[in-house]
Design a protein around this motif. Structure first.
Motif, short mmCIF file in Angstrom:
data_model
loop_
_atom_site.label_atom_id
_atom_site.label_comp_id
_atom_site.label_asym_id
_atom_site.label_seq_id
_atom_site.Cartn_x
_atom_site.Cartn_y
_atom_site.Cartn_z
N GLY A 129 0.79 -1.17 -0.11
CA GLY A 129 0.25 -0.18 -0.14
C GLY A 129 0.92 1.35 -0.40
N TYR A 130 2.08 1.27 -0.14
CA TYR A 130 2.94 2.09 -0.22
C TYR A 130 3.83 3.00 -1.10
N ASP A 131 3.84 3.72 -1.87
CA ASP A 131 4.90 4.20 -3.49
C ASP A 131 6.51 3.93 -2.53
N ALA A 132 6.94 3.09 -3.26
CA ALA A 132 8.60 3.21 -3.22
C ALA A 132 9.12 3.49 -4.86
N ASN A 133 10.22 3.86 -4.65
CA ASN A 133 10.81 4.78 -5.31
C ASN A 133 9.61 5.52 -6.65
#
Length: 124
Positions: free
Chosen positions: A100-104
């Motif tokens: 559920g999170y943005d990564a790069n």
């Protein structure tokens, strides 16, 4: 406070000295820790709190070959050590996005993000 203290103690026990001067020049840098173990840092622009840290750490530690994951929501970064030669940074980013999170530059799964605790949710 106790959980935070225990997390700090756990991380300090896992802290391995390594030379970041050997980082690759790729967009997502990788460095050699020792004996084939590598490390990388992943930007976490949507991490906000301790719950975010816990969720992202769990997601990363569930990736086969990850030996250590330290998530800092204030700094909005994850430092990850991994030993499996088959792991690519994109695999780590996908695990974070699936949590559920943005990564790069990898965008989060919005359906999963909507189910996170309220303190972890943010609008785009």
């Amino acid at each position: 406070a106790f959980v935070l203290m225990m997390s700090a103690l756990a991380f300090s026990g896992e802290n391995k000295q390594h030379d970041h001067s050997k980082m690759d020049s790729d967009k997502a840098s990788v460095c050699e820790v020792k004996d084939g173990e590598k490390c990388t840092s992943i930007a976490l622009p949507t991490a906000q709190c301790g719950m975010c840290e816990k969720t992202i750490s769990t997601a990363l530690n569930n990736v086969k070959g990850v030996t250590m994951a330290n998530v800092d929501a204030k700094a909005k970064v994850a430092h990850v050590h991994f030993s499996d030669a088959k792991i690519k940074i994109v695999d780590l980013e996908k695990a974070i996005a699936a949590a559920g999170y943005d990564a790069n530059d990898t965008v989060r799964d919005d359906d999963v993000h909507a189910k996170l605790p309220q303190c972890c949710q943010m609008t785009k």
